[in-house]
Design a protein around this motif. Structure first.
Motif, PDB file in Angstrom:
ATOM      1  N   GLY A   1       0.139   3.926  -2.845  1.00  0.00           N
ATOM      2  CA  GLY A   1      -0.243   5.282  -2.473  1.00  0.00           C
ATOM      3  C   GLY A   1       0.682   6.321  -3.062  1.00  0.00           C
ATOM      4  O   GLY A   1       0.237   7.366  -3.570  1.00  0.00           O
TER       5      GLY A   1
ATOM      6  N   ILE B   1      -6.891   6.637  -3.783  1.00  0.00           N
ATOM      7  CA  ILE B   1      -6.022   6.969  -2.645  1.00  0.00           C
ATOM      8  C   ILE B   1      -6.774   6.754  -1.332  1.00  0.00           C
ATOM      9  O   ILE B   1      -6.221   6.191  -0.366  1.00  0.00           O
ATOM     10  CB  ILE B   1      -5.520   8.421  -2.760  1.00  0.00           C
TER      11      ILE B   1
ATOM     12  N   TYR C   1       0.801  -1.214   0.000  1.00  0.00           N
ATOM     13  CA  TYR C   1       0.000   0.000   0.000  1.00  0.00           C
ATOM     14  C   TYR C   1       0.840   1.273   0.000  1.00  0.00           C
ATOM     15  O   TYR C   1       0.400   2.319  -0.509  1.00  0.00           O
ATOM     16  CB  TYR C   1      -0.956  -0.020   1.195  1.00  0.00           C
TER      17      TYR C   1
ATOM     18  N   LEU D   1      -5.611   4.103   1.601  1.00  0.00           N
ATOM     19  CA  LEU D   1      -5.411   4.497   3.002  1.00  0.00           C
ATOM     20  C   LEU D   1      -6.266   3.638   3.938  1.00  0.00           C
ATOM     21  O   LEU D   1      -5.813   3.237   5.015  1.00  0.00           O
ATOM     22  CB  LEU D   1      -5.764   5.979   3.185  1.00  0.00           C
TER      23      LEU D   1
END
Length: 398
Positions: A360, A388, A356, A392
Motif C-alpha cells: 500500500g 490500492i 499489504y 485495502l
C-alpha cells in the motif's frame, strides 16, 4: 551572393529531412536518429529566420517526437519562439511554433505546460485565419490534453465538436477517421459500447478509402476497448495479428508497435496466460538486446518480471523487475512514466507475500507521482488507484 549562401546552407537539411522520414517510414530507426542529429548540427539558429527554416525546424522536432527522442527540443523551440515573438510580422510563425510546443509537451506528458500552449495556439490560429483543418487539429490536441489532466467532460465536449465539424467539412478524409476514433477513445470513460461503435465506424471509413496506417491505429484502439469490456476470447490472436500487420506496413511508427506489444502483454495477463506472456517478453528482450535498444529492453524486462511473479516465480521475477526499475530510475528519473510503471509491476511482490502495508505504501508513492505528472484520469493512475482499493480490501480480510 548572400542569397546564394543562404540557399546553400539550407540545401543540406532540405535533402536530409525527407531522407530521415523515409528511414522512419521503413523502420530504419538508427539511421533516422543519426540523420536527425545531422540535421540539428546543420540547422542552427540563423540571423534571418526564413519560412523554409521554420518548416525544417518543425519537421525535425516532429521527427524526434515520432522517434521518441526529444532531448534539447523544448529548449530549441522556446529559443526560436522568443526570437519570433520579438520580430514584428511573424504572427503566423509564432502560432506554428506555439502549436509545436503543445504537441511536444503532450508527447513528453508535461500536461501542465501543454494546456496553456495549446490554448494560446488555438487563439493565434483563429486570429491569423490559418486553415480550418489546422484549427480542428489543435482542438483535438486540446481535448486529449484535458483528458489526461482528468477533465473528461471538457475533453468530451471539445472532441465531439471537432468530430462533428470534420464529418461535415471533410467526410472522407483520413483525419476524419482519426477524429472519430479519438472521440471513441474519450467516450470509453462513459460508454464502452458506444466507443466500440465509433471505432468500427472509423475503421470502415479508413478501409473504404485505403488509409492503411490509420486503419491499423484504429484497430489498436478498438482492441483496447474490447479488453476493457472483458471480451477476451480470441483477443490475443487479434492483437498478435495486428502486430504482424504493423511490422509489415511501412509508415507505422515504432511507438505504436511498442504500445501494441504492451497491449498483447496485458491481454495475456488478463487471460491468465502467464507462460505465454513470459515467452513473449523473453523473445522481445533478445531482439532489443541485439538492436542495442536499452530503454525497450528494460521496459520489457519489467514486464517479464511481472509475468513471472504472477506465475509464482517470485524470486527470479522479482529480480528482473528490480533490475529494470533500478535502470529506469538511474536513466529516466523517478517520475518518468515508464519508471512508475516498472515500480507498479514490482508491487506484485509484497502483495503476493501478503505484506499489504508495504504494498500500500509503495502504491501511494507511485500514485502521488502519477497524479502530478499524468493526471487523475490517465490509465496508469486509475490502475494504481484500483490496486490500492484491492490492497485495502485484502488487508481488512487478513
Amino acid at each position: 551572393m548572400e542569397q546564394r549562401m543562404s540557399e546553400k546552407s539550407e540545401s543540406m537539411p532540405r535533402q536530409l529531412i525527407p531522407r530521415a522520414f523515409k528511414y522512419l517510414e521503413t523502420k530504419q530507426i538508427s539511421e533516422a536518429i543519426e540523420t536527425r542529429e545531422l540535421i540539428w548540427s546543420k540547422l542552427g539558429l540563423p540571423e534571418e529566420i526564413t519560412p523554409t527554416y521554420i518548416r525544417f525546424f518543425i519537421n525535425t522536432v516532429d521527427l524526434g517526437r515520432k522517434l521518441g527522442i526529444n532531448a534539447g527540443d523544448e529548449e530549441r523551440a522556446l529559443s526560436l519562439l522568443q526570437t519570433l515573438e520579438n520580430s514584428p510580422g511573424r504572427e503566423n510563425d509564432v502560432a506554428k511554433i506555439t502549436w509545436l510546443l503543445a504537441r511536444l509537451y503532450l508527447t513528453t506528458e508535461q500536461f501542465g505546460k501543454a494546456e496553456p500552449r495549446c490554448k494560446t495556439a488555438l487563439e493565434l490560429y483563429r486570429k491569423t485565419n490559418i486553415q480550418q483543418d489546422d484549427v480542428l487539429t489543435i482542438q483535438r490536441l486540446l481535448a486529449n490534453i484535458l483528458l489526461f489532466k482528468g477533465r473528461v467532460q471538457e475533453a468530451f465536449n471539445i472532441s465531439r465538436t471537432e468530430m462533428a465539424a470534420r464529418k461535415r467539412l471533410y467526410p472522407n478524409a483520413e483525419k476524419t477517421a482519426g477524429s472519430i476514433c479519438n472521440h471513441g477513445f474519450i467516450l470509453q470513460h462513459f460508454d464502452l459500447q458506444g466507443a466500440a461503435a465509433l471505432q468500427i465506424e472509423a475503421l470502415e471509413l479508413a478501409n473504404r478509402n485505403g488509409y492503411k496506417v490509420q486503419a491499423l491505429n484504429i484497430r489498436f484502439d478498438h482492441y483496447i476497448t474490447l479488453l476493457k469490456q472483458g471480451q477476451l476470447e480470441g483477443l490475443d490472436l487479434d492483437v498478435e495479428g495486428l502486430i504482424t500487420d504493423m511490422e509489415q506496413q511501412n509508415g507505422v511508427l515504432p511507438d505504436i508497435i511498442s504500445r501494441a506489444k504492451g497491449l498483447l502483454f496485458m491481454v495475456y495477463c488478463r487471460q491468465g496466460n502467464f507462460t505465454k506472456c513470459t515467452a513473449f517478453c523473453g523473445k522481445e528482450m533478445d531482439v532489443y538486446q541485439k538492436e542495442g535498444q536499452d530503454e525497450e529492453y528494460f521496459e520489457t524486462m519489467s514486464r517479464l518480471g511481472f509475468a513471472m511473479m504472477q506465475n509464482e516465480d517470485l524470486d527470479q521475477g522479482g529480480k528482473h523487475a528490480q533490475v529494470a526499475l533500478d535502470w529506469m530510475r538511474e536513466n529516466l528519473g523517478d517520475t518518468h512514466v515508464k519508471t512508475l510503471k516498472a515500480a507498479f509491476h514490482l508491487v506484485v511482490l509484497p502483495i503476493t507475500r501478503a505484506d499489504y502495508e508495504r504494498a500500500g505504501w509503495e502504491c501511494i508513492c507511485i500514485l502521488e507521482h502519477q497524479v502530478t505528472t499524468l493526471g487523475l484520469n490517465h490509465p496508469d493512475t486509475v490502475a494504481t488507484q484500483q490496486t490500492i482499493d484491492m490492497i485495502l480490501s485484502l488487508r481488512d480480510k487478513k
